[in-house]
Design a protein around this motif. Structure first.
Motif, PDB file in Angstrom:
ATOM      1  N   PRO A   1     -12.874 -26.739  -9.931  1.00  0.00           N
ATOM      2  CA  PRO A   1     -13.777 -27.745  -9.345  1.00  0.00           C
ATOM      3  C   PRO A   1     -13.038 -29.029  -8.957  1.00  0.00           C
ATOM      4  O   PRO A   1     -12.067 -29.396  -9.620  1.00  0.00           O
ATOM      5  CB  PRO A   1     -14.794 -28.026 -10.458  1.00  0.00           C
TER       6      PRO A   1
ATOM      7  N   CYS B   1     -17.090 -30.791 -11.587  1.00  0.00           N
ATOM      8  CA  CYS B   1     -17.939 -29.643 -11.927  1.00  0.00           C
ATOM      9  C   CYS B   1     -18.590 -29.102 -10.655  1.00  0.00           C
ATOM     10  O   CYS B   1     -19.112 -29.862  -9.847  1.00  0.00           O
ATOM     11  CB  CYS B   1     -19.016 -30.091 -12.927  1.00  0.00           C
ATOM     12  N   HIS B   2     -18.598 -27.765 -10.501  1.00  0.00           N
ATOM     13  CA  HIS B   2     -19.201 -27.140  -9.320  1.00  0.00           C
ATOM     14  C   HIS B   2     -20.695 -27.396  -9.228  1.00  0.00           C
ATOM     15  O   HIS B   2     -21.265 -27.390  -8.143  1.00  0.00           O
ATOM     16  CB  HIS B   2     -18.985 -25.620  -9.347  1.00  0.00           C
TER      17      HIS B   2
ATOM     18  N   GLN C   1     -23.527 -23.468 -18.702  1.00  0.00           N
ATOM     19  CA  GLN C   1     -24.058 -23.399 -17.340  1.00  0.00           C
ATOM     20  C   GLN C   1     -23.110 -22.717 -16.366  1.00  0.00           C
ATOM     21  O   GLN C   1     -23.310 -22.772 -15.154  1.00  0.00           O
ATOM     22  CB  GLN C   1     -24.362 -24.815 -16.847  1.00  0.00           C
ATOM     23  N   ALA C   2     -22.070 -22.055 -16.896  1.00  0.00           N
ATOM     24  CA  ALA C   2     -21.066 -21.440 -16.004  1.00  0.00           C
ATOM     25  C   ALA C   2     -21.702 -20.376 -15.116  1.00  0.00           C
ATOM     26  O   ALA C   2     -22.630 -19.676 -15.519  1.00  0.00           O
ATOM     27  CB  ALA C   2     -19.958 -20.832 -16.852  1.00  0.00           C
ATOM     28  N   PHE C   3     -21.221 -20.259 -13.899  1.00  0.00           N
ATOM     29  CA  PHE C   3     -21.665 -19.204 -12.990  1.00  0.00           C
ATOM     30  C   PHE C   3     -20.429 -18.646 -12.270  1.00  0.00           C
ATOM     31  O   PHE C   3     -19.307 -19.111 -12.521  1.00  0.00           O
ATOM     32  CB  PHE C   3     -22.749 -19.719 -12.022  1.00  0.00           C
TER      33      PHE C   3
ATOM     34  N   CYS D   1     -12.614 -23.136 -13.492  1.00  0.00           N
ATOM     35  CA  CYS D   1     -12.880 -24.337 -14.294  1.00  0.00           C
ATOM     36  C   CYS D   1     -12.359 -24.139 -15.713  1.00  0.00           C
ATOM     37  O   CYS D   1     -12.637 -23.119 -16.351  1.00  0.00           O
ATOM     38  CB  CYS D   1     -14.382 -24.616 -14.321  1.00  0.00           C
TER      39      CYS D   1
ATOM     40  N   PHE E   1     -13.300 -25.349 -18.392  1.00  0.00           N
ATOM     41  CA  PHE E   1     -14.351 -25.331 -19.424  1.00  0.00           C
ATOM     42  C   PHE E   1     -15.210 -24.057 -19.339  1.00  0.00           C
ATOM     43  O   PHE E   1     -16.118 -23.866 -20.139  1.00  0.00           O
ATOM     44  CB  PHE E   1     -15.220 -26.593 -19.264  1.00  0.00           C
ATOM     45  N   SER E   2     -14.911 -23.160 -18.380  1.00  0.00           N
ATOM     46  CA  SER E   2     -15.856 -22.067 -18.086  1.00  0.00           C
ATOM     47  C   SER E   2     -16.150 -21.164 -19.289  1.00  0.00           C
ATOM     48  O   SER E   2     -17.284 -20.715 -19.457  1.00  0.00           O
ATOM     49  CB  SER E   2     -15.382 -21.233 -16.889  1.00  0.00           C
TER      50      SER E   2
ATOM     51  N   CYS F   1     -17.372 -20.621 -11.049  1.00  0.00           N
ATOM     52  CA  CYS F   1     -16.609 -21.368 -12.069  1.00  0.00           C
ATOM     53  C   CYS F   1     -15.390 -20.589 -12.537  1.00  0.00           C
ATOM     54  O   CYS F   1     -14.391 -21.169 -12.944  1.00  0.00           O
ATOM     55  CB  CYS F   1     -17.499 -21.663 -13.266  1.00  0.00           C
TER      56      CYS F   1
ATOM     57  N   HIS G   1     -21.051 -34.158 -16.597  1.00  0.00           N
ATOM     58  CA  HIS G   1     -20.276 -32.936 -16.819  1.00  0.00           C
ATOM     59  C   HIS G   1     -20.814 -32.230 -18.064  1.00  0.00           C
ATOM     60  O   HIS G   1     -21.064 -32.885 -19.083  1.00  0.00           O
ATOM     61  CB  HIS G   1     -18.791 -33.292 -17.013  1.00  0.00           C
ATOM     62  N   PRO G   2     -20.978 -30.904 -18.012  1.00  0.00           N
ATOM     63  CA  PRO G   2     -21.509 -30.198 -19.192  1.00  0.00           C
ATOM     64  C   PRO G   2     -20.692 -30.457 -20.455  1.00  0.00           C
ATOM     65  O   PRO G   2     -21.254 -30.491 -21.557  1.00  0.00           O
ATOM     66  CB  PRO G   2     -21.425 -28.715 -18.776  1.00  0.00           C
TER      67      PRO G   2
HETATM   68 FE1  SF4 Z   1     -19.515 -25.454 -16.336  1.00  0.00          FE
HETATM   69 FE2  SF4 Z   1     -18.919 -24.403 -13.974  1.00  0.00          FE
HETATM   70 FE3  SF4 Z   1     -19.273 -27.016 -14.202  1.00  0.00          FE
HETATM   71 FE4  SF4 Z   1     -17.124 -25.838 -15.211  1.00  0.00          FE
HETATM   72  S1  SF4 Z   1     -17.652 -25.993 -13.060  1.00  0.00           S
HETATM   73  S2  SF4 Z   1     -18.360 -27.383 -16.205  1.00  0.00           S
HETATM   74  S3  SF4 Z   1     -17.964 -23.918 -15.932  1.00  0.00           S
HETATM   75  S4  SF4 Z   1     -20.814 -25.420 -14.519  1.00  0.00           S
END
Ligand code: SF4
Ligand code: ATP
Length: 338
Positions: free
Chosen positions: A314, A327-328, A304-306, A296, A298-299, A309, A258-259
């Motif tokens: 997720p 995480c997506h 790495q958010a897109f 998400c 954490f977005s 998110c 996870h990021p």
């Molecule tokens: Fe980052 Fe998206 Fe994964 Fe959330 S779902 S941790 S925002 S990449």
């Protein structure tokens, strides 16, 4: 993988099974969603660490298991199965009976647990109220336990009051009290945060030795990744009231998926063990827990958010034998590799 997203890591039933726990605090500003859909297991005789930044809900989770929540807490959903029984459905007297018997807790500040106007002897004898033993035997067990946790001259020191001990000694006494009853589960909420680094190492080693000897499980809340690496078998990473990743310590530390976990670790476990006493700083802030969130959690801070998110929560993805992350990217990676 099980339907609830948790991987099955032992054949035996876990000692503690938390499922889909939602907890809010009512405040004048609105409802704070402190825990959202939290699920985790504590297997028998294992140590599970909970890590995450301040405000991620670690202590709230520990206090919920102990049944020590403040009056403005509202458990909106979920279950907490301990030895197969749902603590949230148990009558208050039955639940109280578990405390100091099958369930014990060590707090960050030893003075939270110790009564300043009673001797250590009185308090260590009181804690054995479940035991069918005479006063002499209880005192002898207390002295033996004080000796075990490294209190010098326990025969006479047992008659002293808490303020007559240093902070490190008081925390040792709390550990002795918590383990004297040989609980099935010990909950330790940042038990070493107030201590200096040398004392912290001693306390971690002590907990490790006693856990092996007694065979209990420990739920260990900590900011200190090195302590978690040293003591725990498994780790649960929390962010803003959610479990974002969990797995065996070696897997999470060597292969964080996870990021947020990656941002926390940000360097290899060897370096963490030697130099990092607190969580590294991640840019941005933990989001407000007021109101409902889309996407998400954490977005806003995730490098790495897109698009997805921001709109879609997720789900958990298995990332190893006993590891999952929410995480997506893990979904996308799998789609790419198919
Ligand atoms: Fe980052 Fe998206 Fe994964 Fe959330 S779902 S941790 S925002 S990449
Ligand atoms: P720390 O590492 O600083 O102890 P934590 O991860 O243990 O943080 P908690 O103390 O569980 O986090 O807090 C989770 C969230 O719930 C925070 O936003 C906190 O402000 C809020 N909170 C905790 N207790 C209460 C309460 N009694 N009333 C209102 N909000 C609360």
């Amino acid at each position: 993988m099980r339907r609830d997203g948790l991987t099955q890591h032992t054949s035996a039933r876990p000692l503690l099974e938390i499922r889909g726990l939602d907890l809010d605090f009512g405040t004048p500003r609105g409802r704070i969603h402190a825990l959202r859909n939290v699920s985790l297991d504590v297997p028998v005789a294992q140590v599970v660490g909970i890590v995450g930044e301040s405000g991620s809900g670690k202590s709230t989770l520990a206090y919920t298991v102990m049944g020590l929540l403040s009056e403005n807490a509202d458990i909106a959903a979920g279950s907490i199965l301990f030895e197969g029984r749902d603590l949230l459905k148990m009558a208050a007297p039955a639940r109280r009976n578990l405390l100091g018997d099958r369930l014990s807790m060590i707090f960050q500040d030893p003075m939270t647990a110790l009564n300043p106007v009673r001797t250590i002897e009185n308090q260590m004898i009181d804690i054995q109220h479940h035991e069918q033993r005479g006063w002499g035997e209880k005192r002898a067990r207390a002295i033996e336990m004080l000796h075990r946790v490294g209190i010098p001259d326990p025969q006479s020191r047992i008659d002293a009051y808490p303020h007559q001990f240093s902070g490190g000694m008081r925390q040792r006494i709390c550990i002795a009290m918590a383990l004297l009853v040989r609980p099935a589960l010990l909950i330790a909420d940042e038990p070493t945060t107030a201590l200096d680094a040398t004392l912290e190492v001693q306390i971690i080693h002590l907990l490790k030795d006693l856990q092996k000897e007694i065979g209990c499980s420990i739920l260990f809340v900590s900011h200190h990744l090195g302590a978690v690496a040293e003591l725990c078998d498994r780790v649960v990473v929390m962010y803003a009231g959610e479990v974002v990743e969990h797995g065996a310590v070696r897997d999470i530390f060597h292969n964080p998926c996870h990021p947020y976990t990656r941002a926390l670790l940000e360097c290899d476990p060897g370096r963490i063990r030697q130099t990092t006493r607190t969580l590294p700083t991640i840019s941005g802030e933990v989001p407000s827990l007021l109101g409902h969130k889309k996407g998400c959690i954490f977005s806003a801070r995730c490098p790495q958010a897109f698009d997805r998110c921001v709109h879609e929560i997720p789900i958990e993805h298995p990332t190893g034998l006993e590891q999952t992350a929410r995480c997506h990217l893990l979904d996308e990676e799998r789609l790419v590799s198919v």
